[in-house]
Every structure is written in structure tokens, then in C-alpha cells.
Motif scaffolding. Sequence first.
Motif, PDB file in Angstrom:
ATOM      1  N   UNK A 262       0.823  -1.208   0.000  1.00 45.59           N
ATOM      2  CA  UNK A 262       0.000   0.000   0.000  1.00 45.59           C
ATOM      3  C   UNK A 262       0.857   1.259   0.000  1.00 45.59           C
ATOM      4  N   UNK A 263       1.971   1.225   0.713  1.00 46.08           N
ATOM      5  CA  UNK A 263       2.817   2.411   0.802  1.00 46.08           C
ATOM      6  C   UNK A 263       3.380   2.802  -0.555  1.00 46.08           C
ATOM      7  N   UNK A 264       3.821   1.823  -1.334  1.00 43.26           N
ATOM      8  CA  UNK A 264       4.337   2.127  -2.669  1.00 43.26           C
ATOM      9  C   UNK A 264       3.224   2.673  -3.565  1.00 43.26           C
ATOM     10  N   UNK A 265       2.055   2.066  -3.473  1.00 43.64           N
ATOM     11  CA  UNK A 265       0.925   2.551  -4.261  1.00 43.64           C
ATOM     12  C   UNK A 265       0.599   4.003  -3.898  1.00 43.64           C
ATOM     13  N   UNK A 266       0.644   4.305  -2.602  1.00 46.46           N
ATOM     14  CA  UNK A 266       0.353   5.663  -2.134  1.00 46.46           C
ATOM     15  C   UNK A 266       1.405   6.648  -2.638  1.00 46.46           C
ATOM     16  N   UNK A 267       2.665   6.230  -2.642  1.00 44.81           N
ATOM     17  CA  UNK A 267       3.748   7.093  -3.127  1.00 44.81           C
ATOM     18  C   UNK A 267       3.549   7.442  -4.596  1.00 44.81           C
ATOM     19  N   UNK A 268       3.257   6.439  -5.419  1.00 50.42           N
ATOM     20  CA  UNK A 268       3.129   6.699  -6.857  1.00 50.42           C
ATOM     21  C   UNK A 268       1.850   7.446  -7.198  1.00 50.42           C
TER      22      UNK A 268
END
Length: 309
Positions: A262-268
Motif C-alpha cells: 500500500x505504501x508504494x501505491x500511495x507514493x506513486x
Amino acid sequence: MHNRFPLILLLAGIFLFICVHPARAQEIRANVSVVAQQVQGVDKKIFTTLQNSIREFLNNRHWANDAFTPAERIECNFLLNITGTSGPDTYKGTLTIQATRPVFNSGYVTSLLNIQDPNIVFRYVEFQQLEFSDTRIVGNDPLASNLTAVLAYYVNIILGLDYDSFAPRGGDMYYKKALNIVNNAPDGKDISGWKAFEGNRNRYWLQDNLLNAKFLQFHDVMYQYHRLGLDVMYDDVAKGRAAILNCLNMLYSIHQDIPNSMLMQTFYSAKGEELLKIFSKATPQEKSRAAELLSQMDIPNAQKYQQMK
């Protein structure tokens, strides 16, 4: 002179107090919109009152310990789209949260967070006070408290990301505050988004990722991307872009260990369009490397990144 002496002492005391305790501007400058076009049979004036109450709750409260000048306040947008009712004075909907950070020596602002939370349910009676306490998050009514718990949670996530972007691991305190809200969140049959088993994209997982040792490098990325990357680009575009490319390499090492987090998705979601612009004028080698990394990490937008090559 005898009469003025106490006055001089009083004025000196006031001056000393101001020096020791400078006036603190609030940390958040939030634009708030409440939309309720799909709701039938409810006086729409309630939603205007709710919008004003949320704006005051976010903007008039001290969320951080540091003193913020008015220019340092974090610009945010909170859009609450109420899609229906689920009982008397009880509403459900989605909340979209955006936050930005100014870039050094420029008029440009970069996105820190751009996220939509679909798990919003709360009770609200017009003119009721919106209350929140770190030590008593549930309050007397879990459904009424759920709205302020959600808002406070996202303010702490925003503060954490902002602090991370200025100092290495600067946001830890605020991620821990978000964790405290998750651990003590309101509970009820209609309330969701706070628990691990309710899905892999919710409030639980975002704060879990932010405090998980497996994502330790993410915090280095937040600092280097902003302070060594964007903030440097005014003086040296090539140097700043090279630092951001190094951040993509660091993110890729996280991605290899924990894909589809989820964190990577939120970053992008926050940075995808910006990254396209940053590397659109890069050297062919940088452009190719960025496209290769991004298309593997941000699969929904892989085609856009491939077109950079």
C-alpha cells in the motif's frame, strides 16, 4: 516614576513571555469540501454546517509541537463525498485527501499525499461539536467519533510525510500518533478501515507500512527525493534529477522484497505525474532506467512510463 515601575516590569514580563513562547500558527491549512448530491430527504444546510465544522476542526487545532509560521503551514484538501445514509443522522461516503509541500526557491509545490478512503461512516447532528482526544479516541459515541478519528489520522500521516521530507526519519512521531489512533479506533458494525483483516488497502496498512522496519528505506527516499532532489533542482537540475533516480533504485529494492504494498501505491499516486515530468528532459540513459524501474513498480501506469523511453 513610582507608578510606572510596575508597568515597566509588566511589559518586560510580557515581552519575555512572547520571546520564550512565540505565537504558534496552526500547522494545517485545509480546504474542506462536503458534497452530498446523492443524499435525499436531508436538509442540505446540515452539510454546509458540517463543512465549516470540519474546516475549523482541522485548521484551528494544534497538531504538532513545533512552531509553524503562516508560510510553513501545510496546504491540504479534504473532500468528503457523502453518498448516502445508513441510519438516523448517520452518513456514509468517501474522503479524498491531498497534501502538498513547497519546493525550495520556486513557486512549485509537490504532492505529498493523494489518497481516497472509501470507508467513511459517521454520525453527525447539526451544530454538534467535533471533538478529538489522543487519550480517548472513541469518546461517548463511536459513530460520532469515527469522523474525527479519521480526520486526525490523516493529519498525522500528512505531518509525518512532511517532516520526513525535511529531516531523516523526521516523521516517526506522527506515524506513531496515527498508530495510536488505529489501535484505539472506534468500533462498530458499520465502521471499517481500521483493521488488518478488512482488506489490504486501508488505514491500518498505511500506518503499518510507515512504521514497519521492512520499509525503513522509504523514509530515506522521502528525505532524499525532496531535500537532495527537488530542493536542489532550482540550482542544479542534473544533480537533483540524479538524486531522484537514486531514490527510484532504493524504492526498487523495497519493491523486490515487498511487491504491491500500500505504501508504494500511495507514493506513486502522489508522485507519478511528477516523475514523468522530471524524467521527460533527462538523458537517454536516465530516462530509460527510470522507465524500466517505474513500469515495474507502478504497474497501473506502466504504459505511461514506457512512453518516456
